[in-house]
Design a protein around this motif. Structure first.
Motif, PDB file in Angstrom:
ATOM      1  N   GLY A  57       0.668  -1.047  -0.310  1.00 46.05           N
ATOM      2  CA  GLY A  57       0.051  -0.115  -0.020  1.00 46.05           C
ATOM      3  C   GLY A  57       0.279   1.215  -0.171  1.00 46.05           C
ATOM      4  O   GLY A  57       0.016   2.585   0.149  1.00 46.05           O
ATOM      5  N   GLN A  58       1.917   0.698  -0.109  1.00 47.19           N
ATOM      6  CA  GLN A  58       2.912   2.294  -0.332  1.00 47.19           C
ATOM      7  C   GLN A  58       3.369   2.850  -1.546  1.00 47.19           C
ATOM      8  O   GLN A  58       3.044   2.011  -2.431  1.00 47.19           O
ATOM      9  N   VAL A  59       3.426   4.238  -1.673  1.00 48.42           N
ATOM     10  CA  VAL A  59       3.380   4.648  -3.005  1.00 48.42           C
ATOM     11  C   VAL A  59       5.057   4.390  -3.862  1.00 48.42           C
ATOM     12  O   VAL A  59       5.719   4.473  -2.871  1.00 48.42           O
ATOM     13  N   GLU A  60       5.454   3.878  -4.796  1.00 50.86           N
ATOM     14  CA  GLU A  60       6.593   3.730  -5.830  1.00 50.86           C
ATOM     15  C   GLU A  60       6.834   4.128  -6.156  1.00 50.86           C
ATOM     16  O   GLU A  60       5.933   4.943  -7.494  1.00 50.86           O
ATOM     17  N   LEU A  61       7.491   5.837  -5.891  1.00 49.42           N
ATOM     18  CA  LEU A  61       8.560   6.520  -7.036  1.00 49.42           C
ATOM     19  C   LEU A  61       9.142   6.352  -8.410  1.00 49.42           C
ATOM     20  O   LEU A  61       9.993   6.144  -7.597  1.00 49.42           O
ATOM     21  N   LYS A  62       9.145   5.761  -9.430  1.00 52.23           N
ATOM     22  CA  LYS A  62      10.818   5.508 -10.047  1.00 52.23           C
ATOM     23  C   LYS A  62      11.193   6.852 -10.447  1.00 52.23           C
ATOM     24  O   LYS A  62      10.664   7.879 -11.305  1.00 52.23           O
ATOM     25  N   LEU A  63      12.021   7.238 -10.676  1.00 51.74           N
ATOM     26  CA  LEU A  63      13.410   7.828 -10.712  1.00 51.74           C
ATOM     27  C   LEU A  63      13.361   8.015 -12.254  1.00 51.74           C
ATOM     28  O   LEU A  63      13.762   6.429 -12.466  1.00 51.74           O
ATOM     29  N   LYS A  64      13.565   9.038 -12.955  1.00 46.99           N
ATOM     30  CA  LYS A  64      14.420   9.136 -14.057  1.00 46.99           C
ATOM     31  C   LYS A  64      15.250   8.602 -14.425  1.00 46.99           C
ATOM     32  O   LYS A  64      15.650   7.721 -15.250  1.00 46.99           O
ATOM     33  N   THR A  65      16.526   9.217 -13.181  1.00 50.77           N
ATOM     34  CA  THR A  65      17.959   8.466 -13.585  1.00 50.77           C
ATOM     35  C   THR A  65      17.783   8.195 -11.577  1.00 50.77           C
ATOM     36  O   THR A  65      17.469   8.717 -11.022  1.00 50.77           O
ATOM     37  N   PRO A  66      18.664   7.382 -11.965  1.00 47.11           N
ATOM     38  CA  PRO A  66      19.556   6.904 -10.911  1.00 47.11           C
ATOM     39  C   PRO A  66      20.415   7.661 -10.490  1.00 47.11           C
ATOM     40  O   PRO A  66      21.288   8.477 -10.841  1.00 47.11           O
ATOM     41  N   TRP A  67      19.953   7.668  -9.076  1.00 45.28           N
ATOM     42  CA  TRP A  67      20.888   9.000  -8.569  1.00 45.28           C
ATOM     43  C   TRP A  67      22.619   8.455  -8.239  1.00 45.28           C
ATOM     44  O   TRP A  67      22.560   7.397  -8.812  1.00 45.28           O
ATOM     45  N   THR A  72      16.509   4.311  -7.311  1.00 46.85           N
ATOM     46  CA  THR A  72      16.125   4.098  -8.942  1.00 46.85           C
ATOM     47  C   THR A  72      14.804   4.348  -8.373  1.00 46.85           C
ATOM     48  O   THR A  72      13.783   4.720  -8.854  1.00 46.85           O
ATOM     49  N   HIS A  73      14.444   3.887  -6.918  1.00 42.27           N
ATOM     50  CA  HIS A  73      13.061   4.115  -6.760  1.00 42.27           C
ATOM     51  C   HIS A  73      12.937   4.988  -5.537  1.00 42.27           C
ATOM     52  O   HIS A  73      14.054   4.493  -4.584  1.00 42.27           O
ATOM     53  N   LEU A  74      11.582   5.849  -5.329  1.00 45.78           N
ATOM     54  CA  LEU A  74      11.131   6.227  -3.979  1.00 45.78           C
ATOM     55  C   LEU A  74      10.085   5.477  -3.445  1.00 45.78           C
ATOM     56  O   LEU A  74       9.387   5.437  -3.713  1.00 45.78           O
ATOM     57  N   VAL A  75       9.984   4.565  -1.954  1.00 47.70           N
ATOM     58  CA  VAL A  75       9.264   4.583  -1.431  1.00 47.70           C
ATOM     59  C   VAL A  75       8.475   4.808  -0.038  1.00 47.70           C
ATOM     60  O   VAL A  75       9.063   5.536   0.675  1.00 47.70           O
ATOM     61  N   MET A  76       7.581   5.224  -0.280  1.00 52.16           N
ATOM     62  CA  MET A  76       6.521   5.887   1.072  1.00 52.16           C
ATOM     63  C   MET A  76       5.316   6.050   1.635  1.00 52.16           C
ATOM     64  O   MET A  76       5.151   5.060   0.390  1.00 52.16           O
ATOM     65  N   SER A  77       4.446   5.893   2.142  1.00 48.22           N
ATOM     66  CA  SER A  77       3.672   6.294   2.169  1.00 48.22           C
ATOM     67  C   SER A  77       2.480   6.797   1.507  1.00 48.22           C
ATOM     68  O   SER A  77       3.463   7.623   0.836  1.00 48.22           O
ATOM     69  N   PRO A  78       1.291   6.919   1.282  1.00 49.88           N
ATOM     70  CA  PRO A  78       0.375   7.519   0.695  1.00 49.88           C
ATOM     71  C   PRO A  78       0.349   8.734   0.963  1.00 49.88           C
ATOM     72  O   PRO A  78       0.130   9.806   0.414  1.00 49.88           O
ATOM     73  N   LEU A  79       0.255   9.185   2.623  1.00 51.58           N
ATOM     74  CA  LEU A  79       0.222  10.673   3.048  1.00 51.58           C
ATOM     75  C   LEU A  79       1.413  11.051   2.953  1.00 51.58           C
ATOM     76  O   LEU A  79       1.305  12.355   2.633  1.00 51.58           O
ATOM     77  N   GLU A  80       2.446  10.724   2.931  1.00 49.66           N
ATOM     78  CA  GLU A  80       3.933  11.323   2.950  1.00 49.66           C
ATOM     79  C   GLU A  80       3.426  11.861   1.405  1.00 49.66           C
ATOM     80  O   GLU A  80       4.474  13.287   1.167  1.00 49.66           O
ATOM     81  N   SER A  81       3.763  11.344   0.418  1.00 49.22           N
ATOM     82  CA  SER A  81       3.509  10.899  -1.150  1.00 49.22           C
ATOM     83  C   SER A  81       2.426  12.744  -1.426  1.00 49.22           C
ATOM     84  O   SER A  81       2.954  13.714  -2.187  1.00 49.22           O
ATOM     85  N   VAL A  82       1.588  12.544  -0.656  1.00 44.80           N
ATOM     86  CA  VAL A  82       1.013  13.766  -0.439  1.00 44.80           C
ATOM     87  C   VAL A  82       1.203  14.851  -0.156  1.00 44.80           C
ATOM     88  O   VAL A  82       1.194  16.254  -0.824  1.00 44.80           O
ATOM     89  N   GLN A  83       2.051  14.598   1.013  1.00 47.96           N
ATOM     90  CA  GLN A  83       2.408  16.075   1.476  1.00 47.96           C
ATOM     91  C   GLN A  83       3.617  16.802   0.906  1.00 47.96           C
ATOM     92  O   GLN A  83       3.587  17.645   0.559  1.00 47.96           O
ATOM     93  N   ARG A  84       4.742  15.218   0.022  1.00 49.56           N
ATOM     94  CA  ARG A  84       5.297  16.532  -0.904  1.00 49.56           C
ATOM     95  C   ARG A  84       5.161  16.795  -1.798  1.00 49.56           C
ATOM     96  O   ARG A  84       5.522  17.733  -2.302  1.00 49.56           O
ATOM     97  N   LEU A  85       4.108  16.653  -2.388  1.00 52.15           N
ATOM     98  CA  LEU A  85       3.070  17.057  -3.916  1.00 52.15           C
ATOM     99  C   LEU A  85       2.680  17.987  -3.276  1.00 52.15           C
ATOM    100  O   LEU A  85       2.909  19.586  -4.130  1.00 52.15           O
ATOM    101  N   ALA A  86       2.281  18.816  -1.758  1.00 51.24           N
ATOM    102  CA  ALA A  86       1.100  19.730  -1.917  1.00 51.24           C
ATOM    103  C   ALA A  86       2.537  21.338  -1.574  1.00 51.24           C
ATOM    104  O   ALA A  86       2.306  21.578  -1.725  1.00 51.24           O
ATOM    105  N   GLY A  87       3.870  20.203  -0.784  1.00 49.08           N
ATOM    106  CA  GLY A  87       4.903  21.536  -0.204  1.00 49.08           C
ATOM    107  C   GLY A  87       4.891  21.811  -2.280  1.00 49.08           C
ATOM    108  O   GLY A  87       6.021  23.000  -1.908  1.00 49.08           O
TER     109      GLY A  87
END
Length: 105
Positions: A57-67, A72-87
């Motif tokens: 149930g976590q949100v996975e964001l695949k990065l365009k290019t690896p760090w 290669t991916h950021l994994v966060m809770s749904p709430l954290e993903s919305v907080q990051r987008l809202a920022g």
């Protein structure tokens, strides 16, 4: 985080986190170019292919290019993903300053 200074281009501005490229135009009868421009300005901030929910149930964001560390991916809770987008959203009623408003003192 401020952007690095880029070479100045005609009809382009980058100020207070807003960027504007006003050199893009198309003729009224150029329907193909108008469609390309409309597709560009209405594209989503994140591609649907890059954002997915995993089995936990976590949100996975695949990065365009690896760090640099290989991430290669950021994994966060749904709430954290919305907080990051809202920022990333500008405050209500905040508009990018215009050249005219900066010149009037």
């Amino acid at each position: 985080m401020p952007r690095e200074a880029a070479p100045r281009q005609p009809l382009c501005a980058d100020l207070d986190g807003f960027s504007l490229h006003a050199a893009m135009r198309c003729e009224a009868h150029d329907r193909k170019r108008l469609e390309q421009l409309c597709r560009y300005i209405t594209r989503p901030a994140l591609s649907d292919e890059r954002v997915q929910c995993n089995a936990a149930g976590q949100v996975e964001l695949k990065l365009k290019t690896p760090w640099r560390d290989g991430t290669t991916h950021l994994v966060m809770s749904p709430l954290e993903s919305v907080q990051r987008l809202a920022g990333l959203l500008p405050q209500p009623r905040l508009q990018p300053p215009t050249t005219a408003s900066r010149l009037s003192v």
